[in-house]
Design a protein around this motif. Structure first.
Motif, mmCIF file in Angstrom:
data_model
loop_
_atom_site.group_PDB
_atom_site.id
_atom_site.type_symbol
_atom_site.label_atom_id
_atom_site.label_comp_id
_atom_site.label_asym_id
_atom_site.label_seq_id
_atom_site.Cartn_x
_atom_site.Cartn_y
_atom_site.Cartn_z
ATOM 1 N N ASP A 119 0.853 -1.191 0.000
ATOM 2 C CA ASP A 119 0.000 0.000 0.000
ATOM 3 C C ASP A 119 0.890 1.242 0.000
ATOM 4 O O ASP A 119 1.050 1.914 1.017
ATOM 5 C CB ASP A 119 -0.905 -0.021 1.235
ATOM 6 C CG ASP A 119 -1.955 1.070 1.204
ATOM 7 O OD1 ASP A 119 -2.199 1.619 0.118
ATOM 8 O OD2 ASP A 119 -2.521 1.389 2.272
ATOM 9 N N ASP A 263 -15.058 0.281 4.314
ATOM 10 C CA ASP A 263 -14.257 0.230 3.095
ATOM 11 C C ASP A 263 -15.036 0.861 1.950
ATOM 12 O O ASP A 263 -16.080 1.507 2.158
ATOM 13 C CB ASP A 263 -13.859 -1.213 2.771
ATOM 14 C CG ASP A 263 -15.066 -2.088 2.429
ATOM 15 O OD1 ASP A 263 -16.217 -1.615 2.567
ATOM 16 O OD2 ASP A 263 -14.866 -3.250 2.024
ATOM 17 N N CYS A 264 -14.557 0.672 0.740
ATOM 18 C CA CYS A 264 -15.195 1.273 -0.425
ATOM 19 C C CYS A 264 -16.603 0.735 -0.642
ATOM 20 O O CYS A 264 -17.515 1.492 -1.008
ATOM 21 C CB CYS A 264 -14.334 1.044 -1.662
ATOM 22 S SG CYS A 264 -13.976 -0.699 -2.002
ATOM 23 N N SER A 283 -18.433 -8.693 3.417
ATOM 24 C CA SER A 283 -18.350 -8.709 1.956
ATOM 25 C C SER A 283 -19.370 -9.668 1.335
ATOM 26 O O SER A 283 -19.898 -9.405 0.248
ATOM 27 C CB SER A 283 -16.935 -9.088 1.510
ATOM 28 O OG SER A 283 -16.571 -10.355 2.018
ATOM 29 N N HIS A 319 -12.808 -2.894 -5.880
ATOM 30 C CA HIS A 319 -13.046 -1.509 -5.474
ATOM 31 C C HIS A 319 -14.418 -1.096 -5.992
ATOM 32 O O HIS A 319 -14.944 -1.682 -6.942
ATOM 33 C CB HIS A 319 -11.979 -0.559 -6.034
ATOM 34 C CG HIS A 319 -12.145 0.856 -5.552
ATOM 35 N ND1 HIS A 319 -11.996 1.197 -4.238
ATOM 36 C CD2 HIS A 319 -12.486 2.015 -6.196
ATOM 37 C CE1 HIS A 319 -12.201 2.493 -4.083
ATOM 38 N NE2 HIS A 319 -12.509 3.004 -5.257
ATOM 39 N N LYS A 332 -13.838 5.973 -1.242
ATOM 40 C CA LYS A 332 -12.911 5.771 -0.127
ATOM 41 C C LYS A 332 -11.904 4.736 -0.585
ATOM 42 O O LYS A 332 -12.255 3.570 -0.805
ATOM 43 C CB LYS A 332 -13.617 5.303 1.149
ATOM 44 C CG LYS A 332 -12.664 5.236 2.352
ATOM 45 C CD LYS A 332 -13.377 4.768 3.611
ATOM 46 C CE LYS A 332 -12.462 4.930 4.831
ATOM 47 N NZ LYS A 332 -11.212 4.159 4.737
ATOM 48 N N ASN A 333 -10.660 5.139 -0.733
ATOM 49 C CA ASN A 333 -9.642 4.269 -1.329
ATOM 50 C C ASN A 333 -8.831 3.552 -0.257
ATOM 51 O O ASN A 333 -7.685 3.877 0.005
ATOM 52 C CB ASN A 333 -8.726 5.097 -2.234
ATOM 53 C CG ASN A 333 -9.481 5.795 -3.339
ATOM 54 O OD1 ASN A 333 -10.497 5.288 -3.824
ATOM 55 N ND2 ASN A 333 -9.020 6.966 -3.740
ATOM 56 N N GLY A 334 -9.451 2.555 0.356
ATOM 57 C CA GLY A 334 -8.743 1.762 1.351
ATOM 58 C C GLY A 334 -9.546 1.611 2.632
ATOM 59 O O GLY A 334 -10.260 2.523 3.050
ATOM 60 N N ARG A 335 -9.429 0.420 3.256
ATOM 61 C CA ARG A 335 -10.108 0.165 4.524
ATOM 62 C C ARG A 335 -9.109 0.423 5.648
ATOM 63 O O ARG A 335 -8.566 -0.497 6.265
ATOM 64 C CB ARG A 335 -10.634 -1.267 4.571
ATOM 65 C CG ARG A 335 -11.224 -1.643 5.924
ATOM 66 C CD ARG A 335 -11.754 -3.067 5.931
ATOM 67 N NE ARG A 335 -13.145 -3.114 5.501
ATOM 68 C CZ ARG A 335 -13.804 -4.215 5.217
ATOM 69 N NH1 ARG A 335 -13.187 -5.378 5.267
ATOM 70 N NH2 ARG A 335 -15.072 -4.179 4.851
ATOM 71 N N ASN A 336 -8.828 1.661 5.934
ATOM 72 C CA ASN A 336 -7.939 1.993 7.039
ATOM 73 C C ASN A 336 -8.230 3.397 7.527
ATOM 74 O O ASN A 336 -8.924 4.180 6.865
ATOM 75 C CB ASN A 336 -6.457 1.833 6.635
ATOM 76 C CG ASN A 336 -6.077 2.725 5.473
ATOM 77 O OD1 ASN A 336 -6.023 3.940 5.613
ATOM 78 N ND2 ASN A 336 -5.821 2.115 4.314
ATOM 79 N N SER A 339 -7.283 6.633 5.267
ATOM 80 C CA SER A 339 -7.899 6.849 3.956
ATOM 81 C C SER A 339 -9.199 7.620 4.134
ATOM 82 O O SER A 339 -10.161 7.094 4.699
ATOM 83 C CB SER A 339 -8.188 5.504 3.261
ATOM 84 O OG SER A 339 -6.999 4.814 2.975
#
Length: 377
Positions: A119, A263-264, A283, A319, A332-336, A339
């Motif tokens: 990443d 996440d996205c 998911s 994504h 939202k570019n990333g599950r953290n 971001s």
């Protein structure tokens, strides 16, 4: 404005006259301070199975024989949990060409211990110097970042976070450097309106042609037109309540209470929900929601359509984002925690996620928006 490359208009359309400006976000200091800084000793981690072939791999990457011998010195290699850890000296690391760095770091991105290769810091549509021009980094630090950057598709990538921390002159500067690496470019968008604006067409577009939130949006647009000295309103006023709450922000620790950060897909599928549906963090259930409530569509996309980035090989979505107007998306570019929720051109999102050329975009539209959108939003 014509001389400012950071300001532009979208194409004309039923969405109105949109004036866009690039802005740069960085995670708040309180959030950055909660993260431990990485070790300043550079480390490359490969799978243990690759060890016999590393010499040939490094030769293909155009490393010198002297450096290869140094890197593969058995007394300097650490083996742990199926990985081999190699520690390149800082001067040799800095001296790598962008081409060598790109080849090596592409391989390193396959292995989770190389978190900043998996990443990397991504710079989209700008040079390193322009990206950090308004940051508080010293010119010497920016020059080092530029020296150790490499290309990943059409973006500039940087993975040597550990190495650059060696140049921090204090703990506070080290944290300032780490904070700068959370920098993200977003769009700030305003809708320009005047007495020539087709209010019915504009309001119809942003209410999906169904009158949803029309009672809120139409008077606001008309009041802007009727008030001298006010020629535009922020796009956020036309978007759903949850989006208004999230846009331009970084996730708070409170969002981790469910054991998993948004996440996205959580972002895209909750776009019209007044309160987020937390089951969409799963998911499997998120996929089921798409299959049951959405229909695949082709361009041109409309407001609220969800764009999924799909693997050509497996068909899995890696994504997603929400189309707003003329190729502008909410994403939202990333599950953290580092971001944020931002507005971007879809072509810039493609540079981040489709750089390998092994994916495609598929649009989906809600079958019945009336059931999923609260008129009171």
């Amino acid at each position: 404005m014509s001389t400012n490359p950071n300001v532009f208009y979208t194409n004309p359309g039923p969405w109105g006259k949109l004036r866009c400006a690039y802005i740069y976000l960085e995670a708040p200091k309180t959030l950055v301070d909660s993260f431990p800084l990485p070790n300043t000793r550079p480390r490359w981690s490969f799978s243990e199975e690759m060890l016999p072939n590393l010499g040939d791999f490094f030769r293909k990457a155009s490393l010198s024989e002297a450096l290869i011998t140094l890197l593969l010195d058995s007394s300097q290699i650490v083996k742990e949990n199926g990985f081999v850890h190699i520690f390149p000296p800082l001067p040799d690391l800095e001296a790598l060409t962008p081409e060598s760095r790109a080849m090596i770091y592409t391989e390193l991105s396959k292995y989770p211990p190389n978190e900043f290769c998996v990443d990397p810091v991504l710079i989209v549509g700008q040079t390193v110097k322009e990206w950090y021009r308004t940051s508080k980094l010293r010119p010497e630090i920016i020059a080092k970042i530029d020296q150790m950057a490499y290309k990943r598709g059409d973006t500039i990538a940087f993975s040597d976070v550990a190495a650059i921390l060696n140049y921090a002159q204090s703990d506070s500067e080290a944290r300032s450097i780490f904070k700068a690496f959370t920098r993200t470019r977003s769009l700030m968008i305003k809708v320009e309106v005047d007495h020539t604006t087709n209010v019915d067409e504009l309001v119809s577009y942003w209410t999906l042609g169904m009158g949803l939130r029309r009672k809120d949006i139409e008077p606001l647009v008309q009041s802007i037109i009727d008030t001298d000295g006010i020629e535009a309103l922020p796009l956020s006023h036309l978007l759903p309540a949850l989006v208004r709450k999230l846009m331009y922000t970084y996730p708070g620790l409170d969002l981790a209470k469910h054991g998993m950060l948004p996440d996205c897909h959580w972002t895209s599928l909750n776009f019209f929900n007044y309160e987020p549906h937390e089951y969409l963090l799963d998911s499997r259930l998120a996929t089921s929601a798409v299959l049951e409530n959405f229909t695949p569509i082709e361009p041109p996309y409309k407001y609220g359509d969800v764009l999924f980035f799909l693997s050509n090989e497996t068909g899995d979505a890696f994504h997603s984002c929400v189309h707003l107007a003329d190729g502008i998306v909410f994403t939202k570019n990333g599950r953290n925690l580092l971001s944020p929720w931002v507005l971007m051109k879809v072509e810039d999102v493609q540079k981040i996620y489709l750089y390998k050329g092994d994916g495609r975009i598929q649009g989906f539209r809600r079958k019945d928006p009336v059931q999923s959108i609260s008129p009171s939003q």
